[in-house]
Design a protein around this motif. Structure first.
Motif: not given
Length: 243
Positions: A182-211
């Motif tokens: 969560d560095s600002g690099a994904w802000d171009a996706l818009g709030a909804e798109g970024k939230d979905k990306l983060y949620a999907d990534a957190a669901t899949r990785n073993p740490a269960r969150r984004i960095g």
């Protein structure tokens, strides 16, 4: 025992392409540890804006990694300021995305200039005395369609760190490979798109969150202060490359 604070007190840290969220966090944390920090970017205004947002004194400089003369000029400018670079950190990135049949040569060259050629020329001209830290990325280990250039440049960084660790010894050289941060690099996706990306990534990785940028900054500065760590890739991806 050497502490991180002692390692950074009075040391010169140069952060190349330091205008990102990660670059700013690194600069602030390095200043807080007593380092003398210089951040660079291609645009003087953007670099100055980041420097002004940091608590503490931060120097600025402009450099274009596509141009060796610009890198040589940076070395001359730092020498004029009596700055000997102890720790070099390069976050430079110029992604060339898209299917192979649509890639343009100029975009491919820019990507390699940022990640690989530029890194080599920075080392050539700046001659850091203690450590070099380069940025790779998870796609080198998890390639996807449309990411051939990014996969290749990030993979090249991992091998470049090993090669430089041997050639520049005892200067230590490592690479950092972030996942979704969560560095600002994904802000171009818009709030909804970024939230979905983060949620999907957190669901899949073993740490269960984004960095976070804090995750990256603390890992980089701890690696820099570790005098027995070199030729290594630090995977800051929550284990995402494993699944």
């Amino acid at each position: 025992m050497t502490t991180a604070t002692n390692e950074f007190e009075g040391r010169q840290v140069l952060i190349v392409a330091g205008t990102s969220g990660i670059g700013r966090h690194l600069a602030q944390d390095a200043v807080d540890r007593g380092a003398r920090v210089t951040i660079t970017g291609r645009e003087a205004g953007a670099v100055r804006a980041v420097a002004d947002s940091i608590e503490g004194s931060v120097a600025t400089a402009v450099v274009d990694l596509r141009n060796e003369a610009s890198i040589a000029e940076l070395a001359t400018e730092l020498a004029r300021r009596d700055v000997v670079v102890d720790h070099l950190i390069s976050l430079a990135n110029a992604p060339a995305k898209g299917p192979v049949e649509k890639l343009e040569r100029e975009a491919i060259i820019r990507a390699f200039d940022a990640k690989v050629v530029g890194a080599l020329l920075l080392v050539k001209h700046l001659r850091p005395t203690v450590s070099v830290t380069l940025f790779s990325g998870i796609v080198a280990w998890r390639p996807r369609p449309g990411m051939a250039v990014t996969t290749t440049t990030n993979g090249a960084v991992a091998f470049l760190a090993q090669a430089l660790a041997v050639e520049l010894a005892p200067v230590r050289v490592n690479a950092v490979s972030p996942g979704i941060i969560d560095s600002g690099a994904w802000d171009a996706l818009g709030a909804e798109g970024k939230d979905k990306l983060y949620a999907d990534a957190a669901t899949r990785n073993p740490a269960r969150r984004i960095g976070s940028t804090q995750d990256v900054s603390s890992a980089v500065l701890d690696a820099i202060s570790n005098q027995f760590l070199t030729g290594t890739v630090l995977h800051l991806d929550g284990g995402a490359r494993l699944v």
